[in-house]
Design a protein around this motif. Structure first.
Motif, PDB file in Angstrom:
ATOM      1  N   PRO A 138     -13.552  45.952   7.843  1.00 58.48           N
ATOM      2  CA  PRO A 138     -13.669  44.950   6.783  1.00 58.48           C
ATOM      3  C   PRO A 138     -14.128  43.601   7.336  1.00 58.48           C
ATOM      4  CG  PRO A 138     -11.576  46.101   6.613  1.00 58.48           C
ATOM      5  CD  PRO A 138     -12.214  46.547   7.900  1.00 58.48           C
ATOM      6  N   MET A 148     -19.828  38.299  -0.357  1.00 54.55           N
ATOM      7  CA  MET A 148     -18.432  38.724  -0.481  1.00 54.55           C
ATOM      8  C   MET A 148     -17.462  37.646  -0.011  1.00 54.55           C
ATOM      9  SD  MET A 148     -18.331  42.028  -1.378  1.00 54.55           S
ATOM     10  CE  MET A 148     -19.536  43.337  -1.560  1.00 54.55           C
ATOM     11  N   TYR A 155      -8.842  38.188   0.459  1.00 54.49           N
ATOM     12  CA  TYR A 155      -8.316  39.438   1.025  1.00 54.49           C
ATOM     13  C   TYR A 155      -7.551  39.166   2.311  1.00 54.49           C
ATOM     14  CZ  TYR A 155      -9.078  43.592   4.061  1.00 54.49           C
ATOM     15  OH  TYR A 155      -8.965  44.623   4.955  1.00 54.49           O
ATOM     16  N   HIS A 160      -2.641  42.826   1.491  1.00 55.16           N
ATOM     17  CA  HIS A 160      -3.457  43.989   1.841  1.00 55.16           C
ATOM     18  C   HIS A 160      -4.482  43.691   2.918  1.00 55.16           C
ATOM     19  CE1 HIS A 160      -2.035  45.185  -2.241  1.00 55.16           C
ATOM     20  NE2 HIS A 160      -1.797  46.279  -1.570  1.00 55.16           N
ATOM     21  N   VAL A 163      -5.542  46.621   4.824  1.00 50.02           N
ATOM     22  CA  VAL A 163      -6.005  47.819   4.108  1.00 50.02           C
ATOM     23  C   VAL A 163      -7.531  47.709   4.006  1.00 50.02           C
ATOM     24  CG1 VAL A 163      -5.945  49.045   1.905  1.00 50.02           C
ATOM     25  CG2 VAL A 163      -3.858  48.007   2.800  1.00 50.02           C
ATOM     26  N   ALA A 164      -8.234  48.749   4.461  1.00 50.58           N
ATOM     27  CA  ALA A 164      -9.706  48.689   4.459  1.00 50.58           C
ATOM     28  C   ALA A 164     -10.238  48.637   3.030  1.00 50.58           C
ATOM     29  CB  ALA A 164     -10.279  49.894   5.185  1.00 50.58           C
ATOM     30  N   CYS A 165     -11.332  47.917   2.856  1.00 45.22           N
ATOM     31  CA  CYS A 165     -11.955  47.779   1.528  1.00 45.22           C
ATOM     32  C   CYS A 165     -12.143  49.145   0.871  1.00 45.22           C
ATOM     33  CB  CYS A 165     -13.330  47.121   1.619  1.00 45.22           C
ATOM     34  SG  CYS A 165     -13.441  45.711   2.725  1.00 45.22           S
ATOM     35  N   PRO A 212     -19.298  40.019 -10.830  1.00 44.52           N
ATOM     36  CA  PRO A 212     -18.488  40.194 -12.025  1.00 44.52           C
ATOM     37  C   PRO A 212     -17.194  40.968 -11.769  1.00 44.52           C
ATOM     38  CG  PRO A 212     -20.525  41.477 -12.168  1.00 44.52           C
ATOM     39  CD  PRO A 212     -20.580  40.732 -10.895  1.00 44.52           C
ATOM     40  N   SER A 213     -16.195  40.621 -12.524  1.00 40.86           N
ATOM     41  CA  SER A 213     -14.907  41.297 -12.505  1.00 40.86           C
ATOM     42  C   SER A 213     -14.559  41.539 -13.969  1.00 40.86           C
ATOM     43  CB  SER A 213     -13.892  40.392 -11.829  1.00 40.86           C
ATOM     44  OG  SER A 213     -12.775  41.110 -11.437  1.00 40.86           O
ATOM     45  N   PRO A 214     -13.960  42.616 -14.362  1.00 39.08           N
ATOM     46  CA  PRO A 214     -13.518  43.749 -13.547  1.00 39.08           C
ATOM     47  C   PRO A 214     -14.669  44.567 -12.968  1.00 39.08           C
ATOM     48  CG  PRO A 214     -13.315  44.254 -15.878  1.00 39.08           C
ATOM     49  CD  PRO A 214     -13.697  42.816 -15.778  1.00 39.08           C
ATOM     50  N   VAL A 215     -14.301  45.362 -11.956  1.00 36.10           N
ATOM     51  CA  VAL A 215     -15.245  46.279 -11.345  1.00 36.10           C
ATOM     52  C   VAL A 215     -15.219  47.552 -12.188  1.00 36.10           C
ATOM     53  CG1 VAL A 215     -15.832  47.510  -9.228  1.00 36.10           C
ATOM     54  CG2 VAL A 215     -14.647  45.324  -9.109  1.00 36.10           C
ATOM     55  N   LEU A 218     -14.569  50.921 -10.542  1.00 34.60           N
ATOM     56  CA  LEU A 218     -13.363  51.149  -9.751  1.00 34.60           C
ATOM     57  C   LEU A 218     -12.643  52.388 -10.282  1.00 34.60           C
ATOM     58  CD1 LEU A 218     -12.414  49.277  -7.447  1.00 34.60           C
ATOM     59  CD2 LEU A 218     -10.571  48.562  -8.924  1.00 34.60           C
ATOM     60  N   ILE A 329      -4.091  48.417 -12.140  1.00 37.22           N
ATOM     61  CA  ILE A 329      -5.073  47.339 -12.037  1.00 37.22           C
ATOM     62  C   ILE A 329      -5.120  46.474 -13.305  1.00 37.22           C
ATOM     63  CG2 ILE A 329      -7.569  46.939 -11.769  1.00 37.22           C
ATOM     64  CD1 ILE A 329      -7.309  49.616  -9.982  1.00 37.22           C
ATOM     65  N   HIS A 332      -2.192  44.269 -11.941  1.00 42.60           N
ATOM     66  CA  HIS A 332      -2.445  43.798 -10.566  1.00 42.60           C
ATOM     67  C   HIS A 332      -3.944  43.725 -10.311  1.00 42.60           C
ATOM     68  CE1 HIS A 332       1.736  44.122  -9.294  1.00 42.60           C
ATOM     69  NE2 HIS A 332       1.803  45.288  -9.899  1.00 42.60           N
ATOM     70  N   ALA A 336      -5.738  42.311  -4.087  1.00 48.37           N
ATOM     71  CA  ALA A 336      -6.222  41.994  -2.744  1.00 48.37           C
ATOM     72  C   ALA A 336      -7.010  40.694  -2.726  1.00 48.37           C
ATOM     73  CB  ALA A 336      -7.084  43.130  -2.202  1.00 48.37           C
ATOM     74  N   HIS A 337      -7.299  40.171  -3.903  1.00 50.12           N
ATOM     75  CA  HIS A 337      -8.133  38.962  -3.956  1.00 50.12           C
ATOM     76  C   HIS A 337      -7.516  37.966  -4.931  1.00 50.12           C
ATOM     77  CE1 HIS A 337     -10.946  41.872  -2.323  1.00 50.12           C
ATOM     78  NE2 HIS A 337     -10.801  42.594  -3.406  1.00 50.12           N
TER      79      HIS A 337
HETATM   80  C1  HEC Z   1      -5.597  46.755  -2.301  1.00 50.99           C
HETATM   81  C2  HEC Z   1      -6.837  47.159  -2.855  1.00 50.99           C
HETATM   82  C3  HEC Z   1      -8.134  46.415  -2.519  1.00 50.99           C
HETATM   83  C4  HEC Z   1      -8.656  46.185  -1.263  1.00 50.99           C
HETATM   84  C5  HEC Z   1      -8.091  46.580   0.079  1.00 50.99           C
HETATM   85  C6  HEC Z   1      -9.905  45.489  -1.478  1.00 50.99           C
HETATM   86  N1  HEC Z   1     -10.106  45.297  -2.818  1.00 50.99           N
HETATM   87 FE1  HEC Z   1     -11.711  44.361  -3.694  1.00 50.99          FE
HETATM   88  N2  HEC Z   1     -10.835  44.569  -5.521  1.00 50.99           N
HETATM   89  C7  HEC Z   1      -9.654  45.239  -5.788  1.00 50.99           C
HETATM   90  C8  HEC Z   1      -9.346  45.117  -7.199  1.00 50.99           C
HETATM   91  C9  HEC Z   1      -8.113  45.727  -7.881  1.00 50.99           C
HETATM   92  C10 HEC Z   1     -10.400  44.364  -7.787  1.00 50.99           C
HETATM   93  C11 HEC Z   1     -10.522  43.896  -9.239  1.00 50.99           C
HETATM   94  C12 HEC Z   1     -10.836  45.078 -10.045  1.00 50.99           C
HETATM   95  C13 HEC Z   1     -10.859  44.854 -11.510  1.00 50.99           C
HETATM   96  O1  HEC Z   1     -10.321  43.893 -12.042  1.00 50.99           O
HETATM   97  O2  HEC Z   1     -11.465  45.741 -12.085  1.00 50.99           O
HETATM   98  C14 HEC Z   1     -11.328  44.058  -6.706  1.00 50.99           C
HETATM   99  C15 HEC Z   1     -12.524  43.351  -6.893  1.00 50.99           C
HETATM  100  C16 HEC Z   1     -13.471  43.144  -5.903  1.00 50.99           C
HETATM  101  C17 HEC Z   1     -14.781  42.566  -6.120  1.00 50.99           C
HETATM  102  C18 HEC Z   1     -15.367  42.149  -7.466  1.00 50.99           C
HETATM  103  C19 HEC Z   1     -15.268  40.676  -7.746  1.00 50.99           C
HETATM  104  C20 HEC Z   1     -13.872  40.196  -7.970  1.00 50.99           C
HETATM  105  O3  HEC Z   1     -13.482  39.229  -7.287  1.00 50.99           O
HETATM  106  O4  HEC Z   1     -13.146  40.747  -8.812  1.00 50.99           O
HETATM  107  C21 HEC Z   1     -15.406  42.522  -4.890  1.00 50.99           C
HETATM  108  C22 HEC Z   1     -16.792  41.995  -4.581  1.00 50.99           C
HETATM  109  C23 HEC Z   1     -14.473  43.069  -3.900  1.00 50.99           C
HETATM  110  N3  HEC Z   1     -13.322  43.444  -4.555  1.00 50.99           N
HETATM  111  C24 HEC Z   1     -14.752  43.193  -2.541  1.00 50.99           C
HETATM  112  C25 HEC Z   1     -13.838  43.649  -1.589  1.00 50.99           C
HETATM  113  C26 HEC Z   1     -14.063  43.606  -0.151  1.00 50.99           C
HETATM  114  C27 HEC Z   1     -15.319  43.117   0.536  1.00 50.99           C
HETATM  115  C28 HEC Z   1     -12.935  44.124   0.425  1.00 50.99           C
HETATM  116  C29 HEC Z   1     -12.621  44.274   1.919  1.00 50.99           C
HETATM  117  C30 HEC Z   1     -12.789  43.073   2.731  1.00 50.99           C
HETATM  118  C31 HEC Z   1     -12.011  44.498  -0.641  1.00 50.99           C
HETATM  119  N4  HEC Z   1     -12.591  44.181  -1.844  1.00 50.99           N
HETATM  120  C32 HEC Z   1     -10.758  45.066  -0.446  1.00 50.99           C
HETATM  121  C33 HEC Z   1      -8.858  45.884  -4.870  1.00 50.99           C
HETATM  122  C34 HEC Z   1      -9.045  45.863  -3.490  1.00 50.99           C
END
Ligand code: HEC
Ligand code: HEC
Ligand code: HEC
Ligand code: HEC
Ligand code: HEC
Length: 492
Positions: A138, A148, A155, A160, A163-165, A212-215, A218, A329, A332, A336-337
């Motif tokens: 990551p 990112m 993150y 987390h 925890v790998a992306c 954009p969020s939500p993803v 996912l 989700i 929560h 992670a962000h």
């Molecule tokens: C513990 C679980 C988890 C990990 C680990 C994780 N993510 Fe996410 N990420 C999420 C969730 C949950 C969302 C929001 C999803 C939603 O609302 O649909 C998200 C959203 C995002 C988004 C969309 C924009 C936003 O801010 O909502 C990006 C880009 C992203 N993650 C990049 C990364 C990257 C790069 C890493 C590793 C460095 C990473 N994520 C690690 C769970 C994680």
């Protein structure tokens, strides 16, 4: 003459003859090299080394196949050019040279190609393997792909951070991996062409800011979060203490204390509390892309019947929109962000003492500085400490002479808080990514629990404060309950 012999005479021999030209040879070399590299990469993947790194993706999914193809095209192009030149000069031989394995020069040529290919495979496979394992991290992903930066920064300071992306964003299984790759490739194109995009905005793809969020792609939490967390675990009640500071000269401190009824599945298989009740099957329809407006909710009851809770404005009509099964989700979403509000950021820093509450007016002034307009994080890093000093210079110069270190530390921490939450180049600022836990700063739970989602029998999704928590103290200075429980807060 057999068909095979005819093929050899009429096609293979002329091809070898005409193919002996610099263009075709370069083409062959390019194709072999990129092909071997690709095979090497695939072998590495076969042994389970997945990676979602964008730059490796650019190489493997765009550049290498493009090289492979252009090499393939160069071969016939060279053949055609040589044939035309020779034809013009009238030098096309009546009979093409024979393929003769007895010819030592030809045999050695083949040996060299074979040895070179084996060496290529070894070198390339090893290099790819090391490259891939490095790029899988990551750290590399978040750092090299500046798009990112907001997510990566948040993150790193989340629970987390180890925890790998891919654990949350891809999960397990070949299908998920494939769709992640397709999606990733689209993003790569957008990122790679970003500098050119303003020239022809309609034709050249660009990435959106903010991301954009939500993803929407996912996967359900069952395949991601639940690989580590057991949803039926019974958490019982959870104590939450939040400190906040007022905008007065003393930054008056107060605490909110609540007991959250987290619940879960107890030893009698009763599902209770915040975690327990939503584990049953709840579906909803969101009418906006951010899933903030949720006018329609359907719950499957334990006896198999269904109850629909609909907002009164719908007048009984089922709305159109994204239909989704509720999972982790939906509450929560920022697991992670987490981006906090400016107020929460400064309150936490002051409660921890990193920004000293002994500095007069620091809550009010700090908050204003955090919410200021800056063109970039560097701009903020230069201006915030400067403006804080200028403020004390004008209002209360004694502070600067008596507590210079505290003022400096506060300036530095404000810059840190800003850089963890605001990313001007990605248009991410305070409040861009709402957090669905709670209901104070964003609609959160109240997207459904607003008292206006009513079933046919008149029951509504509850807005009763005590269904979710007991409020033991709301913004009280030194609440008695904390000393009764023997809870010590930092800095007190
Ligand atoms: C513990 C679980 C988890 C990990 C680990 C994780 N993510 Fe996410 N990420 C999420 C969730 C949950 C969302 C929001 C999803 C939603 O609302 O649909 C998200 C959203 C995002 C988004 C969309 C924009 C936003 O801010 O909502 C990006 C880009 C992203 N993650 C990049 C990364 C990257 C790069 C890493 C590793 C460095 C990473 N994520 C690690 C769970 C994680
Ligand atoms: C690879 C394992 C792993 C995955 C996948 C994972 N988590 Fe976690 N999670 C953890 C660990 C470990 C902790 C505890 C960290 C600690 O105590 O510092 C944690 C802590 C948490 C916490 C409590 C800390 C906090 O941030 O408030 C929540 C909530 C949480 N996870 C939700 C999720 C959600 C939602 C997902 C799916 C999007 C998810 N987790 C995916 C391992 C994981
Ligand atoms: C209805 C909303 C909701 C859903 C759905 C939900 N949670 Fe939570 N969860 C909460 C709330 C609220 C908290 C407490 C937040 C806090 O501590 O500030 C919490 C806390 C947690 C914690 C921390 C527990 C602790 O003891 O501190 C973990 C871990 C967690 N949730 C994981 C999950 C996982 C995994 C799922 C999906 C199976 C899930 N949650 C589904 C609302 C939800
Ligand atoms: C998508 C809609 C939705 C969201 C968002 C949502 N809930 Fe719920 N919640 C429901 C439904 C439906 C029920 C079941 C209706 C009922 O029992 O009154 C329910 C029931 C509950 C109950 C049980 C109420 C009781 O009377 O026993 C609690 C507690 C609860 N939710 C907490 C939360 C919390 C905390 C959040 C935010 C972190 C949240 N919910 C977010 C739909 C939602
Ligand atoms: C559907 C569940 C639910 C209902 C109903 C609900 N709350 Fe909350 N409330 C939460 C959750 C979850 C949090 C904790 C958020 C967090 O983890 O930061 C919270 C936090 C709070 C906080 C502390 C917030 C802060 O950040 O300082 C206050 C105050 C509060 N609620 C007041 C109320 C009052 C008053 C009512 C009744 C009108 C109410 N809530 C109804 C779920 C609910």
């Amino acid at each position: 003459m057999s068909a095979f012999q005819r093929f050899r005479e009429n096609w293979v021999r002329p091809a070898l003859f005409f193919g002996n030209n610099p263009i075709s040879l370069v083409g062959g070399a390019v194709t072999t090299a990129s092909g071997v590299t690709l095979i090497g990469y695939w072998l590495v993947e076969l042994f389970g080394h997945v990676t979602d790194n964008p730059y490796l993706g650019i190489i493997v999914f765009l550049i290498l196949p493009a090289l492979f193809l252009s090499g393939l095209i160069l071969i016939p192009v060279g053949v055609l050019i040589r044939r035309r030149t020779l034809k013009k000069a009238g030098r096309i031989p009546a009979e093409f040279p024979r393929i003769d394995l007895n010819d030592p020069i030809f045999r050695h040529g083949i040996d060299i190609v074979l040895v070179a290919t084996v060496a290529n495979i070894l070198v390339v496979a090893t290099a790819t393997y090391h490259g891939a394992s490095y790029m899988d991290s990551p750290q590399f992903c978040g750092r090299s792909c500046h798009v990112m930066a907001p997510e990566y920064t948040a993150y790193q300071i989340s629970a987390h951070s180890h925890v790998a992306c891919v654990e949350c964003h891809i999960g397990t299984g070949a299908k998920a991996y494939f769709s992640a790759k397709v999606n990733g490739t689209k993003q790569l194109i957008e990122v790679s062409f970003h500098p050119l995009a303003p020239l022809a905005p309609r034709i050249i793809p660009n990435y959106p800011t903010p991301i954009p969020s939500p993803v929407s792609s996912l996967r359900p939490a069952r395949y991601t979060c639940e690989g580590c967390h057991t949803p039926t675990r019974f958490d019982g009640d959870k104590l939450l203490v939040k400190s906040s500071f007022a905008d007065d000269q003393q930054n008056s401190e107060s605490q909110t204390v609540l007991i959250l009824h987290l619940g879960g599945e107890d030893s009698f298989s009763h599902r209770t509390g915040i975690h327990g009740v939503h584990l049953g099957h709840i579906e909803y329809i969101a009418t906006d892309p951010t899933r903030t407006s949720i006018p329609w909710v359907q719950r499957e009851n334990p006896d198999g019947s269904e109850t629909v809770y609909a907002a009164s404005a719908l007048n009984g009509v089922q709305p159109k929109g994204e239909r989704r099964v509720m999972d982790c989700i939906d509450c929560h979403n920022r697991a992670a962000h987490t981006f906090v509000t400016a107020d929460e950021a400064i309150n936490r820093a002051m409660a921890d003492g990193v920004i000293s509450p002994s500095l007069p007016w620091i809550h009010k002034e700090g908050l204003q500085l955090l919410k200021g307009e800056y063109s970039s994080q560097d701009d903020a890093a230069a201006k915030i400490p400067q403006q804080l000093e200028a403020f004390y210079q004008a209002q209360d110069p004694d502070v600067l002479s008596q507590k210079p270190a505290l003022v400096k530390a506060a300036g530095r921490e404000l810059v840190t808080l800003y850089s963890q939450n605001v990313f001007p180049f990605m248009k991410v600022t305070w409040g861009t990514h709402p957090n669905h836990i709670g209901h104070q700063d964003y609609p959160g739970c109240f997207r459904c629990h607003d008292g206006d989602h009513v079933a046919k029998n008149g029951a509504s999704i509850t807005q009763d404060c005590s269904a979710c928590h007991n409020l033991l103290a709301v913004e009280e200075a030194k609440p008695k309950v904390l000393s009764d429980l023997g809870i010590q807060l930092p800095g007190q």
